[in-house]
Write a protein that holds these residues in place. Structure first.
Motif, PDB file in Angstrom:
ATOM      1  N   ARG A  26      23.078  -9.061  42.427  1.00 28.01           N
ATOM      2  CA  ARG A  26      23.406  -9.508  43.769  1.00 28.01           C
ATOM      3  C   ARG A  26      24.258  -8.470  44.499  1.00 28.01           C
ATOM      4  O   ARG A  26      25.210  -7.939  43.952  1.00 28.01           O
ATOM      5  N   PHE A  42      21.969  -9.880  51.616  1.00 24.47           N
ATOM      6  CA  PHE A  42      22.111 -11.123  52.363  1.00 24.47           C
ATOM      7  C   PHE A  42      22.533 -10.888  53.800  1.00 24.47           C
ATOM      8  O   PHE A  42      22.748 -11.826  54.540  1.00 24.47           O
ATOM      9  N   GLN A  65      19.513 -21.233  57.543  1.00 24.02           N
ATOM     10  CA  GLN A  65      19.772 -20.058  56.736  1.00 24.02           C
ATOM     11  C   GLN A  65      21.116 -19.399  57.006  1.00 24.02           C
ATOM     12  O   GLN A  65      21.664 -18.723  56.153  1.00 24.02           O
ATOM     13  N   SER A 110      25.637 -12.852  57.735  1.00 27.34           N
ATOM     14  CA  SER A 110      25.147 -13.115  56.378  1.00 27.34           C
ATOM     15  C   SER A 110      24.414 -14.438  56.318  1.00 27.34           C
ATOM     16  O   SER A 110      24.713 -15.365  57.069  1.00 27.34           O
ATOM     17  N   LYS A 134      22.226 -17.505  53.808  1.00 28.55           N
ATOM     18  CA  LYS A 134      22.354 -18.209  52.545  1.00 28.55           C
ATOM     19  C   LYS A 134      21.418 -17.667  51.485  1.00 28.55           C
ATOM     20  O   LYS A 134      21.587 -17.934  50.307  1.00 28.55           O
ATOM     21  N   SER A 135      20.370 -16.966  51.922  1.00 27.34           N
ATOM     22  CA  SER A 135      19.408 -16.448  50.946  1.00 27.34           C
ATOM     23  C   SER A 135      18.902 -15.090  51.402  1.00 27.34           C
ATOM     24  O   SER A 135      19.049 -14.722  52.569  1.00 27.34           O
ATOM     25  N   ARG A 136      18.314 -14.366  50.468  1.00 29.50           N
ATOM     26  CA  ARG A 136      17.696 -13.095  50.827  1.00 29.50           C
ATOM     27  C   ARG A 136      16.542 -13.318  51.784  1.00 29.50           C
ATOM     28  O   ARG A 136      16.281 -12.519  52.659  1.00 29.50           O
ATOM     29  N   ALA A 173      17.805 -13.551  55.308  1.00 29.01           N
ATOM     30  CA  ALA A 173      18.195 -12.241  55.826  1.00 29.01           C
ATOM     31  C   ALA A 173      16.962 -11.406  56.139  1.00 29.01           C
ATOM     32  O   ALA A 173      16.897 -10.734  57.179  1.00 29.01           O
ATOM     33  N   ASP A 175      15.500 -15.007  45.218  1.00 24.40           N
ATOM     34  CA  ASP A 175      16.300 -16.188  45.559  1.00 24.40           C
ATOM     35  C   ASP A 175      16.133 -17.271  44.508  1.00 24.40           C
ATOM     36  O   ASP A 175      17.113 -17.875  44.057  1.00 24.40           O
TER      37      ASP A 175
END
Lengths: 766, 766
Positions: free
Chosen positions: A195, A200, A230, A324, A326-328, A331, A690
Motif C-alpha cells: 500500500r 489512493f 469513494q 484521497s 477510499k479505494s484504488r 482514485a 482493492d
C-alpha cells in the motif's frame, strides 16, 4: 580519411585509459576508507553501517589483505550475479528498466553487427575478391569498407536495401518485445507494491471556489457531491514561504548550537561564549550553549505558531489539493475522468509519489501554463539553433587582449610564450565548455518553468530537450559543417528531398569521427563513471574538514542517482549512430557493441552499490526511450534514402520509401498498445488490488494512513527535528547513529513505514 | 486579367440565375401538390398530414389563392422568425450549430470586409490620389486593386502586415467566442435532454473470453467485478446475416402480397392468380393472396425460430457489447477509463445513440483496425494526388474513335458536325464529371473501411477527406498549374521557404477565377439547393407510378438531411478563400459575404422545412470546423509571407513570422479549453442529472427502459411488421395512415417513447 591502423591506435589509447581507470577503481574500492564512496547504497539501505575492516588501526583505512588484491576485477561477476527481481527490490523498477536499455542495445546490435560485417564488408570492397581482402582490411582507407566505395548505379545496393529492411524488422521486433516486457514488468511492479499513498491519491489543480467559501470547503463539497461513495479526505497545499524562512533561521542557529556543544564536549573545562551583536563581533558576551539553546527554543515556539497559522488560515491555502479516495478504484476513476464542465478547472491527475512532488509548480493556473509552455518551446528552439551567437560574443570579449586590460599587472606572466599559447588555446573554448557544463542545469530550469509537477516528469522533459540539442548539435552538427543556425538556414532553402541527400552524402565520411567519439565519450567516459573521482575527492575533503558526527559522514556520502537527463539522451545517440551506420559503415558497429556491454556492466555495478534513487516512477521513461529509438530508425532510413539517391541508384531507391511509413505505423500501433500501461492505471488492476487488500486487512484505517502523506515536507521536518533535538538533549553524551531511512525521510518528508508517527491537527479534514 | 466590368457581368448572370431559381421555388412551393417536397419536415414531425388546400378538386393540386402569389418571397422573413432555441427543439443541435457556422462567417467577415475595402483599396491603387480613384474603380484591371499593384520594397506593405495581424486577432477572438458558445450550447443541450439510452450506455469492443465461457457471461462477470456498484445489464451484438436474408425474402414476398391484395381491392370480382414456378412463369396456378399469405406466414415462423437461435446461440454473439449502467455517472466513468491491463481489449467508449450506430464496424479487432487506418490513409493520399492518372487513362479510351468502333451503326450520327463537336467537348470531361460526382461516396466507403462505429463519425471523417481533396485540387490546383501529382513532385524538389513563394505569387492573379467560382458554386448553387429540382422530379415520378398508399407517399417524400460530408468542406473552403484574399485582393470579400448571408437564409429555411436529421451528435463536428478555420488562417499567413518575400519586402516580412506561431498556440489553447466538452462528459454534469432524475422519478425501472434499446434494428423491424401485418389483416378494407414517427422507427429500430413496447426474451441478460 583515417586508415584502420589509425583507428586501431586510437582504440588502443582509449582502451588503455579505460583500463587505467578500472585498475584505479579496483584498487581504491577495496580500501575501507573509500567504502562510503563506492558502496553508499548499502549504507542507505541500512545493511552496512561501517566499512569492512581488518583488525588493527591501519586496517581501518588501508586494505592489508593481500588476497583481495589478486581478485581485483571480481566486481564484474559480482555485478552480474544479482537477478533482475533482486535489482527491482534493491534499487527499484526505474533502475532495472534503465539497465534493460543496454540489454536491448545488445539484443538489437549483436545480430546486426554479425550480419552487417559478414555481408557488407565483402560487398563494399570494390574488387570483391577475397584474396585482396586481408591486405585491404589493414591498409585501406576506412571508406573502402563503407557504402561509398560501391560504384554508382551498382546492383549491389540491393544488398544494402535488403539489409536495411532486415535490420528495421529486427529492431522493431526487439522493440516490440521489450516494450511488452517492460510494460508487464511495470504492471507487475505496481501490483506487487505494498500500500502506498499515491495509489489512493489524485492531485487536483485549478480548484475554483465561490467568494465566501474556503478552498478546503469547496474541495470537500465538490468531491462529496461528485464521488460520494469513494471520496475519503483531502490534504491542502499551503503557501509556506514565511514558515520556510523561520525553518531556515532555526537550522542556522541549530548548527551553531551543535558546534558549541561539540566544542564543549571536547574541552569540558571551558564553556564557550559568544557575543550577542552582529555576526558575534560585538555586544554583550553570553554563554553560547545557553544563548543558542534559548534562541532555538524561542524560534521553535514561533514556528509552531506560524505552522498552526499557515495550516489553519484559509488565505495561505493554494488552489490545489491532494484528494484521497477510499479505494484504488476510486482514485483511478477520478484521475482518468473529466470532473468539471470547464475543462480548465478541477483538473485531476494521478498524484506523484510524495518524494516525487515538485511543490513549487502545483498552483500554476491553466492559462499561465499554456503561455509558459509556448515560451519555453520557443526558447529551447532558439537555444538549440542559436546558442553559438552569445558564446561567440563572449569569446570575442574573453581574449588575451581583454584579459590584459582587466589585469594589467599580469601582463608579464601572460606574455610568456608558453603561458600565452596555452591561454590562447584555452580561453576561446572556455565559454563553450562552461555553457556545455551548465546546459543540463539550464534545460532543467526551463523544464521547471514549464510547470510540470513531479521531479520524474521534469527529468524526462529535460532529457527530451537535451536529446534534441544533441541530435542537432552533436549528430547533425558533426556531419554538416557550420553552426546549427547556418544549417537551419541552409535547410530552409533546400527542398525536402535535398536535405537527406546533403546529410546522407557526408555520412560515410564522418564514420571515423564517430568511432573516435564513441571511444572517448563511451569507453573512457564510462570507465571514469565507475571510478567516481570527483565524489571521491569531495568525500575525503569533507571528511577531513567538515565531518563532526557519524550523521555528518552519512550526509557527506551523498549517494547520487542515475542522471536520466544526461544519460538517456546520450544512450539514444548511440542507438542513432548504430542504426545510421549499420548499412553504411558497418565497421562502426563493434565499437557500439563494446560500449553497450561495458556500460551495462558498469551501470549494473553502480546501481547495486552506488546509486540511490530519489523517487520511483515505475519505468515511466520507457515510452520516451522507445519513441526515440524509432526516431533514430526513421532518421537512418531517410539518410540512407538520401545517400542512395546521390549514388544514382534510381532503380533501387523507391523500394526504401515504404520503410519510414511502415515504421511510423509500427510506432503508432505500439503507442496504442503499450503506452496506456504507463500513463493510466486499468480499473481491473485497481479493483483486484482493492479486493486483495480488503481481504487481508479488513479493518484498516486508511484515513489515518493517508493523513499527512502529502503534507509539504517542510512541515514534517520540523516535527522530526524537534524530537531529535529532545533526544540529543536527553542523552547528551551518547552519539546516536541515525537510521539512514529516517534521515532520508527528514529530507523528503515521506514515511512509508509509520505515517501515523506524527499526528497533527489539520484544520481542513472532513 | 478581368476588369471590374467583366466581373460585374458575371455577377449579373449568376445573380439572375439565382433569382430565376428563387422565383421558381417561390411559385412551386405554394402549390399543394408540391407540399411534401418543400415541407417534409412538418410531415415527419407529425404537425402536418396533408397539404393545405383550397376547397375544390383543382385546388388539391394547384394554388388558386391569388394573394399568396403576391407575397412569394415571404419565406425569407419566415425562415428568420424561428429563434435558436426553437430550432434546437425543432431540428436538433446539429442543425442549429450548422447554422452558427454561417453566422460566424458573417461575424468574422463583415468587419474585415469594411476595413479591408476602406484601407487597402486606396493603398493598393498605385497613384493613391483619390481623384483618379473613380475612373480606376470602373476601368482598371482587377489587379490594380490588389497587393500586386504595390511596388516592391514599398513601405506600404506595413499596412498589409498590420491588417493581417488585426484580422488574425479578430478571427481568433470570434472563433474563441463561438467555440465557447457552441460548447456551452452543447452542455446545455445534453443537460436539458430527457433520459436517453446512450446516456447510460457504453460500447465495449474487443471483448475477450476464456474458451469455455460465453461472451455474454464474460461481459457480465467482468463488469460485475470491476463496476460492482454501477453495472446494470448489457446487450450483446449478434451476427444476424442469416436472419437478415430471411427478412429480405419476407419483405419481397410481403410486397407481392400487398400488390395482389391491392389488385383484388380494385377489382373485387376477380381474385388474382399466380404460377408457383420460377418467376411465376410456369407451374401450378394458385390463388395469389392465399399463396403469398401462406408463404409469408411460413417464413415468419422460420424467422422467429432463426431469431431465437441467433440471440440464444453463443456462436452468433460478436465480441462486442453495449453495457448499461445504473447511472449516467457510472457510464461516464466507464467510458473515460481504461478497463483492462491489455489496452487493446475491453475498449470502452460512449455508445452512439441507437440511430447513429454503424453496426457493421462494431466487431473489428484492434489490430485489423490499425492496419485499415494505415491503408486507408495511404489510399486517400494516393486518391488526392494521383486521381488524374486513371481518369486520363479512361479519357484516352473514351474518345470519338473508340465510340465509333463500339457502336459502328451510329457513325453517321456521330459524324454530324454539330453532334461531333458536342461530343468532343463532352466526352473527355465525362470521366472526370462521373468521378467528382461519386467522390463523396468513394470517400464514405473508405471511411467505413476505417472502422468507425457511428454514422456521425463516418460523416466527419468523410468531410475531413473531402476537405483535403478540395484544398489540394480546388484551392492549390487552381492556383498552381499542373495536376496535383505534378505539384507534389515540384514541391518535393523545392525548399520549404520556396513553396509559399511559388503559391503566394500566383494568389493575386487567381482572384478573378475565385470570384467566379464563388458566384457559380456559392450563389447559384445555393439557390438550386432551395429549389430541390431533383427531389421534386423524383417525388412526382414516384407519385405517378409507384405510390399505392399514403404510407408509400410518405416513403416517396424521403426527407433529406444536411449533407455534412460535402457542405462542411465547401464552407471551410470559403473561409479559406476569405482569409487568404482579405489582405491580398479585398474586392473578393463582398462576394463571400453575400454567399454567407444568402446561404444562411436558405439553410435556415431548409432546416426548418425540409431536412430531417437521421441522428443527433450534439454539434460534435464543431472542433473540426474550428480546426479547419485555424488551418485556413495559417495557410493565409504563410502565403502572405511567401507573397511579400517575392516583393522584396525584406524589412517587413520578418514581422509576419510570429503570426503562425501565435495562431498555433491559440489553437492549442482552444483545444485544451473546449474540446473535452465535445469528447468527454464531465462527472459533475452526470452526477447533477442523476440526482435530478432520482428526485423526479425515484422508482423508475431503468433495466426495462434500456432492455432493447441497443438491439440490432433488424430484430425490431420484424416485431413491428408482424403487428402491422396483423393490423392489415384484421381491418382489411381500411387504409391505415401510419404515424410517420413509427414508420421511421421501423427503419431505424429506435423507440424512444415506448421501449418496453416489444418485449422479447433474450438469452443473455443478467
Amino acid at each position: 580519411m583515417a586508415t584502420l591502423l589509425d583507428i586501431g591506435v586510437s582504440a588502443l589509447i582509449n582502451t588503455l585509459s579505460a583500463i587505467v581507470f578500472l585498475l584505479a577503481f579496483a584498487l581504491l574500492r577495496i580500501q575501507p576508507i573509500n567504502d562510503r564512496v563506492y558502496f553508499p547504497k548499502w549504507y542507505v539501505s541500512g545493511s552496512r553501517t561501517s566499512p569492512r575492516r581488518s583488525g588493527n588501526f591501519v586496517g581501518k583505512f588501508v586494505n592489508l589483505n593481500a588476497r583481495t588484491y589478486l581478485t581485483f576485477l571480481n566486481w564484474m561477476p559480482q555485478a552480474l550475479r544479482m537477478s533482475e527481481a533482486e535489482i527491482i527490490s534493491h534499487a527499484g523498477l526505474d533502475s532495472a528498466a534503465f539497465l534493460r536499455i543496454y540489454v536491448l542495445g545488445m539484443k538489437i546490435f549483436v545480430p546486426i553487427t554479425i550480419i552487417a560485417l559478414l555481408v557488407l564488408i565483402p560487398v563494399n570492397l570494390s574488387n570483391g575478391t577475397l584474396s585482396f581482402l586481408k591486405k585491404d582490411l589493414v591498409m585501406s582507407n576506412i571508406d573502402k569498407l563503407s557504402l561509398s566505395n560501391v560504384r554508382p548505379k551498382s546492383v549491389r545496393f540491393f544488398f544494402h536495401i535488403g539489409l536495411e529492411y532486415l535490420f528495421t524488422v529486427w529492431t522493431c521486433l526487439m522493440l516490440y518485445k521489450e516494450y511488452d516486457y517492460v510494460a508487464s514488468m511495470r504492471l507487475k511492479f505496481l501490483a506487487s507494491q505494498s500500500r502506498r499513498p499515491e495509489q489512493f491519491t489524485v492531485v487536483v489543480q485549478n480548484v475554483t471556489h465561490p467568494p465566501g467559501k474556503s478552498i478546503s470547503d469547496s474541495v470537500d463539497h465538490y468531491f462529496q457531491t461528485n464521488h460520494p461513495d469513494q471520496y475519503l479526505c483531502h490534504q491542502g497545499v499551503y503557501n509556506a514561504n514565511k514558515f520556510a524562512k523561520l525553518v531556515k533561521k532555526r537550522d542556522r542557529l541549530q548548527n551553531w548550537l551543535d558546534y558549541y556543544q561539540l566544542k564543549y564536549k571536547r574541552h569540558p573545562n571551558k564553556r564557550p561564549t559568544t557575543k550577542k551583536g552582529f555576526s558575534g563581533l560585538w555586544g554583550e558576551t553570553v554563554d553560547s550553549i545557553n544563548y543558542y539553546g534559548q534562541q532555538v527554543k524561542e524560534l521553535e515556539r514561533k514556528m509552531t505558531l506560524e505552522r498552526q497559522k499557515t495550516i489553519r488560515d484559509p488565505k495561505f491555502v493554494l488552489p490545489v489539493a491532494f484528494v484521497s479516495f477510499k479505494s484504488r478504484w476510486g482514485a483511478a476513476v477520478c484521475a482518468q475522468t473529466q470532473q468539471s464542465r470547464n475543462p480548465t478547472c478541477w483538473l485531476t491527475n494521478w498524484a506523484p509519489e510524495p518524494r516525487d512532488v515538485y511543490w513549487r509548480n502545483l498552483s500554476i493556473p491553466f492559462f499561465s501554463l499554456r503561455i509558459r509552455r509556448l515560451v519555453i518551446s520557443l526558447l529551447v528552439f532558439a537555444l538549440v539553433f542559436f546558442y553559438m551567437i552569445p558564446i561567440t560574443f563572449v569569446q570575442s570579449l574573453a581574449n588575451l587582449e581583454g584579459l590584459v586590460k582587466v589585469v594589467p599587472f599580469l601582463r608579464p606572466v601572460i606574455e610568456t610564450k608558453l603561458i600565452k599559447s596555452f591561454l590562447q588555446g584555452f580561453l576561446p573554448g572556455l565559454a563553450l565548455k562552461i555553457f556545455l557544463y551548465i546546459l543540463p542545469a539550464i534545460l532543467m530550469f526551463m523544464s521547471k518553468i514549464e510547470g510540470y509537477i513531479s521531479l520524474s516528469m521534469l527529468e524526462r522533459r529535460t532529457a527530451a530537450k537535451y536529446y534534441f540539442f544533441m541530435l542537432v548539435n552533436v549528430f547533425l552538427g558533426s556531419i554538416v559543417t557550420g553552426t546549427a543556425f547556418q544549417q537551419l538556414n541552409a535547410f530552409l532553402h533546400q527542398s525536402p528531398t535535398q536535405i537527406p541527400r546533403t546529410i546522407g552524402i557526408s555520412i560515410p565520411m564522418k564514420a571515423t569521427f564517430f568511432i573516435t567519439y564513441i571511444m572517448i565519450d563511451g569507453w573512457a567516459g564510462i570507465a571514469s563513471e565507475i571510478l567516481r573521482l570527483k565524489p571521491l575527492i569531495i568525500f575525503h575533503l569533507k571528511n577531513m574538514f567538515l565531518v563532526k558526527t557519524e550523521r555528518d559522514r552519512d550526509m557527506a556520502m551523498d549517494p547520487p542517482r542515475i542522471d536520466f537527463p544526461e544519460t538517456l539522451p546520450s544512450l539514444q545517440l548511440y542507438y542513432l549512430l548504430g542504426l545510421v551506420y549499420a548499412v553504411v559503415t558497418p565497421i562502426l558497429l563493434p565499437f557500439i557493441l563494446v560500449f553497450f556491454s561495458f556500460a551495462y556492466l558498469v551501470y549494473r555495478h553502480q546501481i547495486i552499490n552506488v546509486y540511490n534513487q530519489k523517487y520511483e516512477s515505475g519505468a515511466a521513461f520507457w515510452p520516451h526511450v522507445h519513441t526515440r529509438i524509432i526516431a533514430g530508425l526513421i532518421i537512418s532510413q531517410l539518410l540512407l534514402l538520401g545517400l542512395l539517391s546521390t549514388k544514382k541508384a534510381a532503380n533501387s531507391t523507391p523500394f526504401l520509401v515504404a520503410l519510414p511509413i511502415l515504421t511510423i505505423a509500427f510506432h503508432r500501433y505500439c503507442k496504442h498498445r503499450f503506452e496506456p500501461a504507463f500513463r493510466k492505471f486499468p480499473l481491473e488492476e485497481a479493483m483486484a488490488k482493492d479486493i486483495a487488500d480488503r481481504i487481508s486487512e479488513p479493518d484498516l484505517n486508511l484515513r489515518v494512513y493517508l493523513e499527512d502523506a502529502y503534507l509539504h515536507p517542510i512541515f514534517h521536518s520540523v516535527e522530526v527535528d524537534k524530537e531529535e533535538l529532545m533526544e540529543v538533549q536527553v542523552n547528551e553524551h551518547e552519539t546516536p547513529i541515525p537510521d539512514p531511512i529516517t534521515s532520508l525521510s527528514n529530507v523528503y518528508g515521506y514515511h512509508p513505514e509509520n505515517p501515523q508517527h506524527h499526528t497533527c491537527e489539520l484544520g481542513a479534514k472532513p
